[in-house]
Design an enzyme around this catalytic site. Structure first.
Site, short mmCIF file in Angstrom:
data_model
loop_
_atom_site.label_atom_id
_atom_site.label_comp_id
_atom_site.label_asym_id
_atom_site.label_seq_id
_atom_site.Cartn_x
_atom_site.Cartn_y
_atom_site.Cartn_z
N LYS A 335 1.03 -0.98 0.12
CA LYS A 335 -0.09 -0.08 0.22
C LYS A 335 0.87 1.49 0.11
O LYS A 335 1.71 1.21 0.90
CB LYS A 335 -1.00 0.07 1.15
N SER A 409 -9.63 1.42 2.59
CA SER A 409 -8.62 2.40 1.66
C SER A 409 -7.68 1.46 1.09
O SER A 409 -7.24 2.07 0.08
CB SER A 409 -7.94 3.42 2.67
N SER A 433 -10.20 -0.87 6.75
CA SER A 433 -9.46 -0.77 5.53
C SER A 433 -8.74 -1.88 4.98
O SER A 433 -8.60 -2.16 3.78
CB SER A 433 -8.22 0.43 5.46
#
Length: 733
Positions: A335, A409, A433
């Protein structure tokens, strides 16, 4: 190692007092203290008057046992007795008692004194290490213990539970001391143990070995079982993998990549000669093709040439295919809020972009175990959101349907794994997330207990609630990564200390298969779409068929804790993670939804008194949740919830971004507020038209359904095992 389809669920060998039965998947070999100090001349054992000929008799049989267990993929645990150099962990009685005996003539040197193999029984010295013939392979566990028993002041119980171990085959020295003591300690903690007679010995076998072994199995197996070596070797030989996989050179014609990116499959392929270069070549064909399907997965993609060079370097570093690190050649993504030295970290927010000089701890940990970095993935800006629709780098979509959201996210993380572009992804989780995107892409999202994986090197969202999350294809892969990454980080202020207490193991009998689970009440589940509610009912039935007992719970602490996250003052920490004037300076360049959220936080004008009230409420709800998971007859093992109430289309989210996002967090927001561990697991599919209510062509196909298993802090091992059983049960239906 053999595939699960090749291996009987339970093996059995002749033993005393009756046959020892053990499930291969849940069995470990424990090799106790096969150290130079105990087995070689001039070591501690000989200095103390030990008979080396007697104790060395166990070396050959232990080597055979170790090779056989490695051949079928058993978990291997080695122990070494010894003390830290300043001897602060060494009781005075251990130093003094024997040397202080009247008329003592043999104990002239004690622990810590200088011998020819180094300081005696002192960690880091030559004599403290395991003999050359039995050296651990990469990925095998080594436990340094300060006492005679393996469980005193060590993390061996946690390491065994992390690998879902319930049965232990035991070998090593000495029979009358560390071997027997460790078996008794393991018995107290619920493990089923079987000592192997030829693979253990002591300094006075004539007087003590038979009686020590007899005491283990007397009274119908009071402490465990004792077996001979050959019956075990015979049963393991029928399962052992082809000898070509343990040769140090690959076959003349390396195998092709079969497309399976799960960790065990790649481990087998590499041992059989697959080149990581071949894998990279095939992987980049997929990655390039998927750009045409979804161009918003990556923020930074490593060049194919760079990854090929990394693969070649890796292959040259580990020419012996029998000694590969556990993540050798395993491709992964990261990420883009997680630092990698020399690469921009954007957090999908250009004004916040920086180029770090050091990498995040978790990145370096997987790289050290042989993993191959592929790229950095897209995310909701500032890691704020559960939709995947808040990034200036584009909107990824679910791998199932281009009209439906990927979740956020950690949007790109889940798509990169779900689309089979990487084996796993390093993500983050603050409000869900690391769970919602996997749920929308048919993969596993695991959020360990906060502070058990280092968070250093990650751009924070809400630092007191943030944690690393893992996106994988299977629960077993998530467990493998957890075992590698879990460690106390003294430089991370939110890192948890080493665990000092673990719940016992239920290894046999009805308790080995049963568990208690709770679910939200009907009024909470009423928020779910019709297909989500139907699939959740099927999940409950599936869990009951696996031995789960549905148990009433108090839902209120979970509901109230979830409301604290955005309805209370905790959301102010989103601003606290940014520079003081960041919002004022960058409103024009931020995503419009992020600006709306941040403006609302500022407009609240929260007071210190309100913050403290919310902090006090958090402590209260956490204590109430702990009672739900209590280590008692009334506590449950896991709380099972739908990962999300529904699956929105991208169009629906863009039309109403705040409300749709809020609904997605109904069952995730409580997780980090209450310091829970959680794993989101695929739980089947349902027709798109069942959700959309349309029969048009655009509603063709299926969408994934996911459930999340939640457990109390530090109960990750228990939660992962129940989740794995559920996953396995679905795959065999």
């Amino acid at each position: 190692m053999p595939t699960s389809k090749d291996v009987p669920s339970v093996l059995s060998i002749d033993a005393k007092p009756y046959a020892f039965s053990f499930p291969l998947r849940h069995t470990a070999l424990l090799v106790i203290d096969m150290q130079r100090d105990f087995l070689l001349a001039k070591g501690f054992g000989e200095i103390q008057g030990g008979n080396l000929e007697a104790v060395q008799a166990s070396i050959g049989p232990t080597k055979k046992l170790l090779e056989a267990c490695r051949g079928v993929g058993l978990a291997i645990v080695h122990t070494r007795e010894g003390h830290v150099p300043d001897l602060s962990d060494c009781p005075s009685s251990k130093l003094v008692r024997q040397s202080a005996a009247p008329d003592n003539t043999q104990h002239n040197l004690v622990i810590g004194d200088k011998g020819e193999l180094g300081r005696l029984l002192t960690r880091g010295e030559y004599g403290h290490d395991i003999i050359d013939e039995l050296q651990p392979l990469p990925g095998e566990v080594v436990i340094d213990k300060p006492g005679k028993g393996s469980f005193w002041n060590t993390d061996i119980l946690h390491k065994l539970k992390a690998r879902a171990i319930t049965h232990i085959i035991v070998s090593g020295v000495t029979t009358e001391c560390c071997f027997a003591t460790s078996i008794r300690e393991a018995n107290d903690r619920g493990f089923e143990c079987c000592g192997i007679e030829e693979a253990t010995s002591g300094y006075n076998d004539v007087n003590f070995k038979k009686s020590s072994l007899d005491m283990i199995h007397w009274s119908q197996g009071l402490f465990g079982f004792v077996s001979s070596l050959q019956p075990l070797l015979d049963v393991l030989a029928t399962l052992s993998i082809s000898s070509k996989s343990t040769e140090s050179t690959p076959p003349q014609t390396p195998p092709d990549f079969d497309g399976d990116l799960t960790i065990p499959s790649l481990q087998r392929a590499y041992k059989n000669g697959l080149s990581p270069v071949t894998l990279v070549e095939e992987l980049y064909k997929k990655i390039d093709a998927y750009k045409m399907i979804d161009p918003a997965v990556w923020i930074y993609l490593e060049t194919k040439d760079n990854v090929l060079e990394a693969a070649k370097t890796l292959a040259a570093k580990y020419p012996d295919r029998s000694r590969l690190p556990p993540l050798f050649g395993i491709p992964f993504s990261v990420k883009d809020s997680i630092d990698i030295a020399g690469l921009p970290t954007t957090t999908a927010c250009p004004p916040l972009t920086h180029i770090p000089s050091t990498s995040a701890v978790v990145h370096d940990q997987v790289l050290a175990e042989g993993a191959i970095f592929i790229g950095k993935t897209n995310l909701d800006q500032l890691a704020t959101g559960l939709t995947g629709c808040r990034s200036p780098y584009g909107i990824p979509h679910s791998i199932y349907n281009k009209d439906y959201i990927s979740g956020g996210s950690s949007s790109g993380n889940a798509v990169s794994v779900g689309a089979n572009l990487v084996s796993f992804s390093l993500a983050t989780d603050t409000a869900g997330s690391g769970r919602v995107p996997p749920g929308f892409n048919g993969v596993v999202g695991y959020k360990p207990t906060r502070g058990t994986l280092s968070f250093r090197g990650v751009t924070p969202a809400c630092l007191s609630l943030d944690c690393i999350a893992l996106t994988t294809r299977t629960v077993s892969d998530a467990r493998t990564l957890w075992q590698i990454l879990e460690a106390h980080d003294p430089l991370d202020p939110y890192s948890k200390p080493a665990l000092t207490f673990e719940r016992h193991v239920n290894s046999i009998g009805p308790q080995a298969r049963t568990f208690k689970f709770g679910i939200p009440p009907p009024e909470a589940l009423s928020l779910c779409s019709l297909p989500a509610r139907r699939k959740f009912n099927e999940t409950v039935a599936q869990l009951q068929s696996l031995g789960g007992a549905l148990t009433p719970i108090d839902w209120s602490p979970f509901q109230k804790a979830g409301q604290l996250l955005y309805d209370g003052t905790f959301v102010s920490e989103r601003l606290a993670s940014l520079p003081d004037d960041f919002l004022d300076r960058n409103r024009a360049t931020l995503h419009p939804v992020i600006v709306t959220l941040m403006n609302a936080v500022v407009a609240r004008n929260s007071t210190a008194a309100q913050v403290y009230r919310d902090l006090q409420a958090k402590v209260l709800y956490t204590r109430q949740a702990e009672q739900v998971f209590a280590y008692s007859g009334t506590g449950i093992d896991v709380l099972v919830v739908p990962t999300t109430p529904t699956h929105w289309t991208i169009k629906e989210v863009l039309a109403d971004p705040i409300r749709t996002n809020s609904i997605l967090g109904e069952f995730t927001h409580c997780g980090n507020v209450l310091d829970l561990c959680a794993v989101a697991v695929p739980a089947g599919e349902y027709p798109v038209k069942e959700l959309s209510g349309k029969d048009a062509d655009e509603s063709a196909g299926n969408l994934p359904f996911s459930v999340t298993f939640l457990g109390a802090a530090r109960l990750d091992a228990e939660v992962l095992e129940i989740a794995r059983r559920f996953e396995e049960g679905l795959s065999t239906k």
